[in-house]
Write a protein that holds these residues in place. Structure first.
Motif, mmCIF file in Angstrom:
data_model
loop_
_atom_site.group_PDB
_atom_site.id
_atom_site.type_symbol
_atom_site.label_atom_id
_atom_site.label_comp_id
_atom_site.label_asym_id
_atom_site.label_seq_id
_atom_site.Cartn_x
_atom_site.Cartn_y
_atom_site.Cartn_z
ATOM 1 N N LEU A 62 51.900 49.660 35.059
ATOM 2 C CA LEU A 62 50.831 48.828 34.514
ATOM 3 C C LEU A 62 50.242 49.512 33.292
ATOM 4 O O LEU A 62 49.953 50.710 33.331
ATOM 5 C CB LEU A 62 49.723 48.627 35.557
ATOM 6 N N PHE A 63 50.058 48.751 32.215
ATOM 7 C CA PHE A 63 49.419 49.331 31.040
ATOM 8 C C PHE A 63 48.479 48.330 30.393
ATOM 9 O O PHE A 63 48.597 47.123 30.577
ATOM 10 C CB PHE A 63 50.444 49.863 30.039
ATOM 11 N N LEU A 64 47.526 48.875 29.665
ATOM 12 C CA LEU A 64 46.483 48.064 29.062
ATOM 13 C C LEU A 64 46.146 48.607 27.684
ATOM 14 O O LEU A 64 46.057 49.821 27.499
ATOM 15 C CB LEU A 64 45.236 48.102 29.949
ATOM 16 N N CYS A 65 45.942 47.707 26.757
ATOM 17 C CA CYS A 65 45.426 48.059 25.440
ATOM 18 C C CYS A 65 43.979 47.574 25.367
ATOM 19 O O CYS A 65 43.708 46.404 25.659
ATOM 20 C CB CYS A 65 46.237 47.391 24.336
ATOM 21 N N CYS A 66 43.074 48.463 25.028
ATOM 22 C CA CYS A 66 41.677 48.078 24.854
ATOM 23 C C CYS A 66 40.974 49.098 23.967
ATOM 24 O O CYS A 66 41.436 50.226 23.821
ATOM 25 C CB CYS A 66 40.967 47.908 26.189
ATOM 26 N N MET A 67 39.869 48.681 23.398
ATOM 27 C CA MET A 67 39.133 49.546 22.465
ATOM 28 C C MET A 67 37.981 50.290 23.130
ATOM 29 O O MET A 67 37.366 51.131 22.511
ATOM 30 C CB MET A 67 38.601 48.712 21.297
ATOM 31 N N ARG A 68 37.678 49.986 24.350
ATOM 32 C CA ARG A 68 36.608 50.708 25.045
ATOM 33 C C ARG A 68 37.082 52.113 25.377
ATOM 34 O O ARG A 68 38.279 52.406 25.364
ATOM 35 C CB ARG A 68 36.198 49.976 26.318
ATOM 36 N N GLU A 69 36.143 52.973 25.729
ATOM 37 C CA GLU A 69 36.484 54.351 26.077
ATOM 38 C C GLU A 69 35.744 54.758 27.338
ATOM 39 O O GLU A 69 34.811 54.095 27.772
ATOM 40 C CB GLU A 69 36.114 55.292 24.917
ATOM 41 N N GLY A 70 36.176 55.860 27.918
ATOM 42 C CA GLY A 70 35.481 56.447 29.061
ATOM 43 C C GLY A 70 35.485 55.567 30.291
ATOM 44 O O GLY A 70 36.467 54.883 30.596
ATOM 45 N N LEU A 71 34.381 55.579 31.004
ATOM 46 C CA LEU A 71 34.253 54.849 32.265
ATOM 47 C C LEU A 71 34.469 53.349 32.077
ATOM 48 O O LEU A 71 35.122 52.702 32.902
ATOM 49 C CB LEU A 71 32.879 55.105 32.891
ATOM 50 N N GLU A 72 33.959 52.797 30.996
ATOM 51 C CA GLU A 72 34.112 51.354 30.759
ATOM 52 C C GLU A 72 35.590 50.984 30.600
ATOM 53 O O GLU A 72 36.050 49.984 31.139
ATOM 54 C CB GLU A 72 33.332 50.941 29.511
ATOM 55 N N GLU A 73 36.343 51.813 29.898
ATOM 56 C CA GLU A 73 37.778 51.594 29.714
ATOM 57 C C GLU A 73 38.503 51.618 31.062
ATOM 58 O O GLU A 73 39.315 50.743 31.365
ATOM 59 C CB GLU A 73 38.324 52.686 28.795
ATOM 60 N N HIS A 74 38.185 52.603 31.896
ATOM 61 C CA HIS A 74 38.837 52.723 33.205
ATOM 62 C C HIS A 74 38.451 51.574 34.131
ATOM 63 O O HIS A 74 39.289 51.078 34.892
ATOM 64 C CB HIS A 74 38.521 54.081 33.833
ATOM 65 N N THR A 75 37.206 51.146 34.056
ATOM 66 C CA THR A 75 36.756 50.013 34.871
ATOM 67 C C THR A 75 37.495 48.743 34.455
ATOM 68 O O THR A 75 37.969 47.981 35.304
ATOM 69 C CB THR A 75 35.230 49.826 34.744
ATOM 70 N N PHE A 102 40.392 48.576 33.091
ATOM 71 C CA PHE A 102 41.788 48.752 33.495
ATOM 72 C C PHE A 102 41.967 48.397 34.969
ATOM 73 O O PHE A 102 42.848 47.616 35.335
ATOM 74 C CB PHE A 102 42.207 50.195 33.212
ATOM 75 N N GLU A 103 41.140 48.953 35.818
ATOM 76 C CA GLU A 103 41.260 48.679 37.255
ATOM 77 C C GLU A 103 41.006 47.215 37.575
ATOM 78 O O GLU A 103 41.670 46.643 38.436
ATOM 79 C CB GLU A 103 40.294 49.569 38.029
ATOM 80 N N ASN A 104 40.056 46.591 36.883
ATOM 81 C CA ASN A 104 39.719 45.198 37.149
ATOM 82 C C ASN A 104 40.749 44.216 36.594
ATOM 83 O O ASN A 104 40.777 43.058 36.995
ATOM 84 C CB ASN A 104 38.338 44.860 36.589
ATOM 85 N N ALA A 105 41.595 44.659 35.673
ATOM 86 C CA ALA A 105 42.573 43.776 35.052
ATOM 87 C C ALA A 105 43.733 43.429 35.983
ATOM 88 O O ALA A 105 44.384 42.401 35.798
ATOM 89 C CB ALA A 105 43.113 44.419 33.772
ATOM 90 N N PHE A 106 43.978 44.268 36.972
ATOM 91 C CA PHE A 106 45.152 44.104 37.832
ATOM 92 C C PHE A 106 44.731 43.987 39.301
ATOM 93 O O PHE A 106 43.780 44.630 39.728
ATOM 94 C CB PHE A 106 46.091 45.304 37.665
ATOM 95 N N PRO A 107 45.455 43.182 40.097
ATOM 96 C CA PRO A 107 45.148 43.079 41.536
ATOM 97 C C PRO A 107 45.233 44.462 42.197
ATOM 98 O O PRO A 107 46.096 45.279 41.853
ATOM 99 C CB PRO A 107 46.241 42.151 42.074
ATOM 100 N N HIS A 108 44.360 44.697 43.137
ATOM 101 C CA HIS A 108 44.252 46.002 43.788
ATOM 102 C C HIS A 108 45.579 46.459 44.402
ATOM 103 O O HIS A 108 45.966 47.615 44.269
ATOM 104 C CB HIS A 108 43.152 45.977 44.860
ATOM 105 N N ASN A 109 46.293 45.555 45.074
ATOM 106 C CA ASN A 109 47.544 45.957 45.727
ATOM 107 C C ASN A 109 48.604 46.370 44.699
ATOM 108 O O ASN A 109 49.389 47.287 44.945
ATOM 109 C CB ASN A 109 48.067 44.870 46.665
ATOM 110 N N LEU A 110 48.635 45.722 43.537
ATOM 111 C CA LEU A 110 49.577 46.133 42.490
ATOM 112 C C LEU A 110 49.130 47.444 41.853
ATOM 113 O O LEU A 110 49.955 48.307 41.549
ATOM 114 C CB LEU A 110 49.724 45.040 41.428
ATOM 115 N N TRP A 111 47.834 47.588 41.688
ATOM 116 C CA TRP A 111 47.275 48.835 41.143
ATOM 117 C C TRP A 111 47.693 50.014 42.021
ATOM 118 O O TRP A 111 48.147 51.047 41.529
ATOM 119 C CB TRP A 111 45.753 48.709 41.071
ATOM 120 N N GLU A 112 47.578 49.849 43.315
ATOM 121 C CA GLU A 112 47.918 50.922 44.258
ATOM 122 C C GLU A 112 49.425 51.194 44.289
ATOM 123 O O GLU A 112 49.851 52.316 44.508
ATOM 124 C CB GLU A 112 47.414 50.576 45.662
ATOM 125 N N ALA A 113 50.232 50.162 44.069
ATOM 126 C CA ALA A 113 51.691 50.308 44.150
ATOM 127 C C ALA A 113 52.311 50.898 42.881
ATOM 128 O O ALA A 113 53.455 51.349 42.913
ATOM 129 C CB ALA A 113 52.320 48.945 44.442
#
Length: 166
Positions: free
Chosen positions: A82-95, A97-108
């Motif tokens: 899974l990959f993401l392009c975004c201009m945010r940084e830090g915690l907001e960027e990671h949040t 990223f995690e919210n963009a993908f379903p949890h089960n796919l994120w974990e897999a």
């Protein structure tokens, strides 16, 4: 190994990242931009799938969401990146990223990558320009595409990409 990169690219940044990534992934790799091409292949033909998109107005593209929902059961059986392009940084960027993908796919996922982003004002509509200016404080085109992150993702994906019997 046969791999598929599925992505959406609103202004071209995710397409750049996907094609840079494609060159570094071992084996046969096909990249499909869901904004331009409908996926006609059966996902069962691929050993691995990488999914990428970008954040606009706080969410990943709808075609990526739809693709993940329609193929969720197959994707869970694949080597997944899974990959993401975004201009945010830090915690907001990671949040984001995690919210963009379903949890089960994120974990897999065997590889995850934040590839930075770009503000390409020449490809934006009026409202996108206003939002980008408020985020960046500038109307100059900005590129923070993270080549190191793309390289790290490719290395991790290649290292962890194993043949999975059907």
């Amino acid at each position: 190994m046969k791999s598929l990169i599925v992505y959406c690219s609103t202004h071209g940044t995710t397409a750049k990242a996907a094609h840079l990534l494609r060159k570094q992934i071992e084996g046969e790799v096909i990249a499909i931009n869901l904004d331009k091409t409908k996926l006609h292949s059966d996902l069962e033909l691929f050993d691995s799938v990488m999914i990428g998109g970008s954040i606009h107005a706080g969410s990943i593209q709808g075609k990526i969401k739809k693709f993940m929902k329609e193929h969720e059961d197959v994707l869970q059986r694949k080597n997944l990146g899974l990959f993401l392009c975004c201009m945010r940084e830090g915690l907001e960027e990671h949040t984001q990223f995690e919210n963009a993908f379903p949890h089960n796919l994120w974990e897999a996922a065997i590889a995850k990558g934040l590839f930075g982003g770009e503000f390409i004002f020449s490809k934006m509509n009026f409202f996108e320009k206003i939002i980008a200016k408020s985020v960046s404080g500038s109307v100059e085109e900005i590129s923070h595409l993270d080549l190191k992150s793309i390289n790290q993702f490719a290395s991790a994906f290649n290292r962890n990409n194993k043949y999975l019997p059907v």
